[in-house]
Design an enzyme around this catalytic site. Structure first.
Site, PDB file in Angstrom:
ATOM      1  N   GLY A   1       0.838  -1.196   0.000  1.00 30.67           N
ATOM      2  CA  GLY A   1       0.000   0.000   0.000  1.00 30.67           C
ATOM      3  C   GLY A   1       0.868   1.239   0.000  1.00 30.67           C
ATOM      4  N   GLY A   2       0.453   2.287  -0.734  1.00 29.22           N
ATOM      5  CA  GLY A   2       1.222   3.529  -0.739  1.00 29.22           C
ATOM      6  C   GLY A   2       2.656   3.288  -1.165  1.00 29.22           C
ATOM      7  N   ASP A   3       3.596   3.715  -0.312  1.00 24.89           N
ATOM      8  CA  ASP A   3       5.021   3.508  -0.592  1.00 24.89           C
ATOM      9  C   ASP A   3       5.596   2.414   0.304  1.00 24.89           C
ATOM     10  OD1 ASP A   3       4.754   5.005   1.722  1.00 24.89           O
ATOM     11  OD2 ASP A   3       6.579   6.154   1.396  1.00 24.89           O
ATOM     12  N   GLU A   4       4.760   1.436   0.651  1.00 25.88           N
ATOM     13  CA  GLU A   4       5.170   0.328   1.511  1.00 25.88           C
ATOM     14  C   GLU A   4       5.221  -0.971   0.713  1.00 25.88           C
ATOM     15  OE1 GLU A   4       3.368   1.983   5.744  1.00 25.88           O
ATOM     16  OE2 GLU A   4       2.209   0.551   4.555  1.00 25.88           O
TER      17      GLU A   4
END
Length: 217
Positions: A88-91
């Site tokens: 998710g996102g920058d993960e």
């Protein structure tokens, strides 16, 4: 065919092409079941440091391109059979199945650190991001996939708190500290809502002049 595309999109992140969180969790469940107490599984939870600044300064298109480039580099650091996913996102998450010792996971984490130290080019700009990595290992005690992911996430938060761009292994005291923080936050919210906080002020006095220079609360 449309049906093949729908199956692909259900299992992969549409932007980076990596597996999505659902597939990552399913594979972790399977790995934990197969290994039992006869092997070790590791989860690496990776969060980019400085990604928000890239989005804010260069725009979301540049940020999306950066995520694609990061995903490509992550894949170059893995062993055959390892699983990478965008959580998710920058993960990003990395699943290391059937490792024989913790040093193998730390070696992969080190390769990730070094690979992401090299500058990226997006929107005709050279940008640098680093990565904070938390590692959690399955042990002799039974655990669940979600708990192992959460433990790796907690260790990643500890890596960020230590200064970012580094690796932290999960230790049980981290979870205890996290629970204490959540309980304190909930208690403070209750206290504010119920008007149970009373603030006392103490003056800070310059002993040489007798002048009040400020207050402690």
């Amino acid at each position: 065919r449309l049906s093949d595309e729908m199956v692909y999109l259900a299992r992969h992140d549409a932007l980076t092409g990596l597996h999505n969180r659902g597939v990552f969790t399913d594979r972790l469940v399977q790995a934990l079941h197969e290994r039992g107490s006869h092997g070790m599984v590791a989860v690496l939870y990776c969060d980019l440091d400085g990604f928000k600044e890239v989005n804010d300064l260069l725009g979301h298109d540049a940020g999306d391109r950066l995520l694609v480039l990061v995903a490509e580099r992550v894949m170059t650091c893995l062993r055959e059979g390892d699983t990478a996913a965008r959580l998710g996102g920058d993960e990003f998450g990395v699943l290391l199945d059937d490792i024989t010792d913790e040093g193998q996971a730390e070696a992969v984490a080190q390769r990730l650190l070094e690979a992401l130290e090299v500058p990226f080019v997006t929107a005709d700009q050279q940008v640098r991001v680093r990565v904070s990595i938390g590692i959690a290992f399955s042990g002799t005690e039974p655990t669940t996939a979600e708990l192992l992911i959460n433990c790796a996430d907690t260790a990643m938060d500890a890596a960020k708190a230590r200064g970012k761009g580094c690796v932290e292994r999960f230790h049980p005291h981290m979870r205890a500290a996290e629970l204490d923080r959540l309980e304190l936050e909930a208690a403070l919210r209750d206290a504010v809502r119920e008007d149970r906080i009373r603030v006392h002020y103490q003056p800070i006095v310059d002993l040489g002049t007798g002048r009040v220079d400020g207050f402690e609360a």
